[in-house]
Design a protein around this motif. Sequence first.
Motif, short mmCIF file in Angstrom:
data_model
loop_
_atom_site.label_atom_id
_atom_site.label_comp_id
_atom_site.label_asym_id
_atom_site.label_seq_id
_atom_site.Cartn_x
_atom_site.Cartn_y
_atom_site.Cartn_z
N GLY A 194 0.79 -1.63 -0.12
CA GLY A 194 0.42 0.05 -0.42
C GLY A 194 0.59 1.14 -0.11
O GLY A 194 0.32 2.26 -0.62
N GLY A 195 2.02 1.56 0.23
CA GLY A 195 3.13 2.63 0.56
C GLY A 195 2.32 3.55 1.57
O GLY A 195 2.77 4.79 1.42
N GLN A 196 1.51 2.95 2.70
CA GLN A 196 0.96 4.18 3.31
C GLN A 196 2.87 4.79 4.46
O GLN A 196 3.35 3.88 4.52
CB GLN A 196 -0.20 3.92 4.30
N VAL A 197 2.47 5.97 4.75
CA VAL A 197 3.49 6.63 5.77
C VAL A 197 3.16 7.27 6.65
O VAL A 197 1.70 7.61 6.91
CB VAL A 197 4.44 7.83 5.49
N TYR A 198 2.67 6.87 7.80
CA TYR A 198 1.83 7.33 9.38
C TYR A 198 3.16 8.17 10.04
O TYR A 198 4.05 7.07 10.66
CB TYR A 198 1.03 6.30 10.00
N ALA A 199 2.82 8.78 11.05
CA ALA A 199 3.12 9.42 12.02
C ALA A 199 2.55 9.86 13.15
O ALA A 199 1.84 9.86 13.14
CB ALA A 199 3.59 10.78 11.48
N PHE A 200 2.98 9.34 14.24
CA PHE A 200 3.12 9.14 15.86
C PHE A 200 2.98 10.72 16.10
O PHE A 200 3.38 11.35 15.24
CB PHE A 200 4.47 8.38 16.23
N PRO A 201 1.65 11.00 17.12
CA PRO A 201 0.89 11.72 17.71
C PRO A 201 2.72 12.04 18.24
O PRO A 201 2.65 12.63 19.60
CB PRO A 201 0.23 11.32 18.06
N SER A 202 2.92 13.98 17.82
CA SER A 202 3.93 14.61 17.83
C SER A 202 3.54 15.31 19.45
O SER A 202 4.44 15.41 20.22
CB SER A 202 3.64 15.98 17.19
N ALA A 203 2.23 15.17 20.32
CA ALA A 203 1.59 16.03 21.09
C ALA A 203 2.13 15.00 22.11
O ALA A 203 1.83 15.31 23.60
CB ALA A 203 0.51 16.48 20.99
N GLN A 204 1.77 13.71 22.02
CA GLN A 204 2.72 12.46 23.08
C GLN A 204 3.67 12.23 22.93
O GLN A 204 4.90 11.84 22.15
CB GLN A 204 1.25 11.35 22.11
N SER A 205 3.79 11.01 24.67
CA SER A 205 5.61 10.95 24.67
C SER A 205 4.92 9.32 23.98
O SER A 205 4.24 8.72 24.09
CB SER A 205 5.26 11.28 25.73
N ILE A 206 6.74 8.94 23.73
CA ILE A 206 6.07 7.75 23.36
C ILE A 206 6.39 6.65 23.98
O ILE A 206 7.43 6.16 25.22
CB ILE A 206 7.92 7.47 22.37
N THR A 207 5.83 6.34 24.86
CA THR A 207 5.57 5.25 26.48
C THR A 207 4.91 3.89 25.18
O THR A 207 4.63 3.68 24.63
CB THR A 207 4.73 5.89 27.09
#
Length: 570
Positions: free
Chosen positions: A449-462
């Motif tokens: 599919g070639g999709q690129v998703y970005a983790f929400p920048s406002a959230q901390s990576i836990t």
Amino acid sequence: MKTEVAEDPQQVSTIHLQLGLPLVFIISQQATYEADRRTAEWVAWRLLGKAGVLLLSRDSVDMDIPQHANVAFRRAEKEVPVEFLVLNDVDLIVSYVENNMYIEEIQEDEDGVQKGPDLAIQDDEVAETVYRDRKRPLPLELTVELTQETFNSTVTTSDSLVLFYATWHAVSMAFLQSYIDVAIKLKGTSTILLTRINCADWSDVCSKQNVTAFPAVKLYKEGESPVSYEGMLGTKDLLKFVQLNRISCPVNIASIQEAEKYLCGELYKDLLSFTSVSVLGLFSPAMTSAKEHFREVGKQLRGSVITGVYSEDDVWILSNKYAAPLPAMLLARPREGRIESVPLATAPVQEMVQILANAPLEAFPEITVENLPAYLRLQRPLLILFSDGSINPQYRNTTLALVRQKQLDSFTPCWLNLKNTPVGRGILKAYFGHLPPLPQLLLVNLHSGGQVYAFPSAQSITEQNLILWLKKLEAGLENPITILSDQEWKPPLPAFDFLSMMDAPTSQAPTKKVEECMKEAEGQETAEQPQGGKSATRRLPTEMLRIKHWNRSNWPKEAAEEPSQLHREL
């Protein structure tokens, strides 16, 4: 590649011109065709690597060729017109080409100015490397030069590493530098003799050794079939191949104590810097078929991973300790202090090859240009953190914790340091349209599919936030920031398809499944228990450590049905 043409020599295009080599046209006519063809063949051999040679039909060309001319010479520069010459034998043709090339080289040396390609805009980095380092002296005396007379006597009387190369081949000459670097590092310490043979001079020897592409490296050991090197064409990977081949794989382990030393890395401490994993096959004495299959796989992967076999009567002790129903293999990672078990009772041989081939891959690697192809072959979406330097230890710990919990089995978690791999900036700009704030966590689905998703920048990576985000993606509740084009980027000519040349062919293993292993495993379930007690062996799921695949039906509907092409910027 075409060898006969019937068009204006000024319009002919071949790979020789793109490599900066001239073209020689032997002008032919119907009455003398056979003689002209033999002349062209002789000239081609004499000018191998120096010029391209084509047969030009006078009768078919719609242009005026001087009546007495029998040779046409075209330089690589576009602006220079074709020269029509009268040269009546092969030696005169060869001398003319070589003398013209010599004049050009002398002119460059006298002027003291590089008149070659602009190194700042060179598209072919291999050609650039060879051109830049063409006058760099190499200590070739550190390797033994082989000939037709010395090849067989050398490889049959000593453990020998042989580089098959051609002096006219740019990739060969670039790799020769890496080969000599390995010889420098091993000087006075290696039991393996480093040798080389120039296939431009000794083509018969190379043909007999089934060398069909350059450069090629093969390891010869007495009583064993040659082992071909299939790694990257660089010093680091070749040095690893040489060092890991110092021991014969699979190694026969003689006792429980030796097996434990092998698993914790003490048995071969000096090789720990070259490999992150050691593999130990566990078999009861009666499991001869399964054991032989494992040995064959270990031989196929010599030089890339260390393998060992333990098959004594007390093997059940290791089987119980590591919860590994026989037959099984243990993947030991001494640096991480981890030992994983993989059941082999239902594993086809080809799957065993794949598991062992992937065993050296790290759980959370730093992606580089060199190692990216190995991780892309897993065919899983990349969960990749782009960082401008070292990553936060907290994120590393979070990721490794989820890996141990098998929460990320459907992905390839990794990270990319923009300081070490600057191309990452261009990749981010292609995804976002600009360079976003760093660090940036993305999920890139290259293979479906070639999709690129970005983790929400406002959230901390836990752990919790990361798992919730991945579940939203699986449920189709998040929109991609971009979808990669499925446009195929092909090289201009097949000879420039360096990526396909680098991809080592999948090891050819027997295709039949190890039914004998299954029968042996069933017959050993009760026989291998310790005397006088209940079986302490705990059965694990047979799918343990198998690669899971992302369910394509869970992707958003707008995703393309066909797998996208590899995103070339990575």
